[in-house]
Design an enzyme around this catalytic site. Structure first.
Site, PDB file in Angstrom:
ATOM      1  CD1 TRP A  34      51.125  56.763 -25.303  1.00  0.00           C
ATOM      2  CD2 TRP A  34      50.633  58.813 -24.354  1.00  0.00           C
ATOM      3  NE1 TRP A  34      50.997  56.408 -23.791  1.00  0.00           N
ATOM      4  CE2 TRP A  34      50.516  57.776 -23.135  1.00  0.00           C
ATOM      5  CE3 TRP A  34      50.184  60.069 -24.190  1.00  0.00           C
ATOM      6  CZ2 TRP A  34      50.194  58.287 -21.902  1.00  0.00           C
ATOM      7  CZ3 TRP A  34      49.866  60.465 -22.858  1.00  0.00           C
ATOM      8  CH2 TRP A  34      49.711  59.596 -21.946  1.00  0.00           C
ATOM      9  CD  GLU A  47      57.244  55.407 -23.307  1.00  0.00           C
ATOM     10  OE1 GLU A  47      57.839  55.186 -22.375  1.00  0.00           O
ATOM     11  OE2 GLU A  47      56.380  54.422 -23.800  1.00  0.00           O
ATOM     12  N   GLY A  91      57.972  68.946 -14.175  1.00  0.00           N
ATOM     13  CA  GLY A  91      58.854  68.547 -13.252  1.00  0.00           C
ATOM     14  C   GLY A  91      60.008  68.088 -14.184  1.00  0.00           C
ATOM     15  CE1 TYR A 130      59.681  51.750 -20.335  1.00  0.00           C
ATOM     16  CE2 TYR A 130      60.185  54.072 -20.372  1.00  0.00           C
ATOM     17  CZ  TYR A 130      59.284  53.040 -20.681  1.00  0.00           C
ATOM     18  OH  TYR A 130      57.878  53.065 -21.110  1.00  0.00           O
ATOM     19  CG  ASP A 148      57.979  50.583 -16.666  1.00  0.00           C
ATOM     20  OD1 ASP A 148      58.075  49.258 -16.467  1.00  0.00           O
ATOM     21  OD2 ASP A 148      57.291  51.322 -16.489  1.00  0.00           O
ATOM     22  CB  CYS A 202      50.357  43.680 -11.363  1.00  0.00           C
ATOM     23  SG  CYS A 202      51.484  42.683 -10.321  1.00  0.00           S
ATOM     24  CB  CYS A 209      45.531  38.583  -7.422  1.00  0.00           C
ATOM     25  SG  CYS A 209      47.230  39.202  -6.906  1.00  0.00           S
TER      26      CYS A 209
END
Length: 367
Positions: A34, A47, A91, A130, A148, A202, A209
């Site tokens: 996408w 999305e 789902g 969102y 999100d 993250c 990190c």
DNA sequence: TATTCGTGGGT
DNA sequence: TACCCAAGAAT
């Protein structure tokens, strides 16, 4: 900062943060289907599919869905059953039905052009805060937040925001933060970059990190509290429901399928006739009584269970006893059909739990 | 605001 | 095994 404190952004180097984040994204972003262009329809479909669903899971569904429904017009004019079949196994099936409802509205009201204003796009079924921000920014380069779970996790660490991200009211705190930091030169890449950072660097449990392109800007890293953020209260445990289901064939070998109600769990999907039972010990008798009284089905159910299927949903667990039997007579109805095995597999969308029953019935395999 | 709505993968 | 999670929205 502690909960309810004001965001402290006066000393935050926004321009350098944007530059380093966008530079990282341009170099490291994943090659996703996408991301080939900014087609609003394809961005929209992706999305919706990505809501609460992993990228690796979505990819093959996205390819098949776009191949089957290449344009808004194709999806608007499709049968709902074929849309659900394309969604089978993904789902949250109301996403598919809401998407088609909204696509029909765009087709008829907006001449097939996805609206590019927050007010209009937010009115579409299935498009919440969102998704509205995601489509506007990614497809139309509008500097609107798209908050999100990734964004809340990343920003909670960058700015040490201790609000509970499980609370709906917390989203506005993160929208405010994004509004202050978003790149107006490239809002599309900025929003995607924050999410990509959350997905690749993250991460929830053990963030990388030392590989993070913006760790110099991260307040949580500076304080060594990155694994304590975000704050997220956990939800309560799920309840259990006992079901008896029966795979019924007529003399021609056709299989009986029932269409679920248009609202609630697994809405409008097809299933083998079943009902809730009070005791696994008397499951067969309760299923027999149910299909006779509720559907006027004249059938013989064999003694003994074929198998047991346990299926875990997000908020409940099914413990299903599966029986087999033969149909002698029943009244054909809109929500009750006898179909061939080939039709079942090619045209009818079944919940994964019922796919498991069908697979066991045909192959005798455990799952 | 809290609950409902799926599924498969990770730990 | 039993959680937790993953690009949320509707009610």
């Amino acid at each position: 900062m502690r909960q309810n404190d004001e965001l402290q952004l006066d000393k935050f180097d926004t321009k350098t943060f944007q530059k380093e984040l966008l530079g990282w994204f341009e170099a490291e972003q994943r090659d996703l289907p996408w991301r080939k262009d900014q087609d609003p329809y394809k961005v929209w479909v992706s999305e919706i599919m990505l809501q609460q669903t992993r990228v690796d899971t979505v990819i093959p569904y996205f390819h098949r869905f776009i191949e089957k429904f290449p344009t808004i017009k194709d999806l608007a004019e499709a049968e709902e059953d074929s849309v659900l079949k394309a969604w089978e196994g993904l789902g949250y099936y109301s996403r598919a039905r809401n998407l088609q409802t909204a696509v029909k509205e765009v087709h008829e009201k907006y001449d097939g052009v996805v609206p590019n204003t927050l007010n209009e796009i937010s009115k579409l079924k299935g498009v919440g805060p969102y998704t509205a921000g995601a489509i506007l920014s990614i497809a139309y380069d509008v500097p609107e937040p798209a908050v999100d779970g990734n964004v809340m996790r990343v920003m909670s660490r960058i700015l040490t925001i201790w609000d509970d991200i499980a609370k709906p009211s917390s989203r506005k705190v993160f929208e405010k933060a994004i509004r202050a930091l978003i790149s107006h030169e490239n809002p599309s890449y900025f929003n995607q970059a924050v999410m990509e950072l959350g997905a690749l660097i993250c991460t929830p449990t053990s963030p990388s990190c030392l590989l993070c392109p913006v760790r110099e800007h991260c307040q949580a890293f500076a304080e060594g509290v990155q694994t304590e953020l975000p704050v997220k209260t956990k939800k309560k445990s799920t309840k259990k429901v006992k079901l008896g289901a029966v795979i019924l064939k007529d003399k021609e070998g056709n299989v009986l399928l029932h269409k679920r109600p248009s609202e609630g769990l697994l809405a409008n999907l097809w299933e083998f006739p079943n009902c809730e039972i009070s005791s696994l010990r008397y499951g067969k008798k309760q299923v027999e009584a149910y299909i006779k009284e509720e559907y006027n089905i004249d059938a013989t159910i064999e003694n003994g269970i074929l198998t047991k299927i346990d299926h875990v949903f997000s908020h409940l667990t099914w413990n299903v006893e599966v029986y087999i039997g033969e149909v002698h007579h029943f009244a054909q109805q809109e929500d009750l059909r006898a179909i061939s095995a080939q039709q079942l597999e090619e045209e009818y969308a079944l919940p994964v739990s019922h796919q498991k029953m069908w697979k066991y019935y045909n192959e005798g395999k455990q799952s």
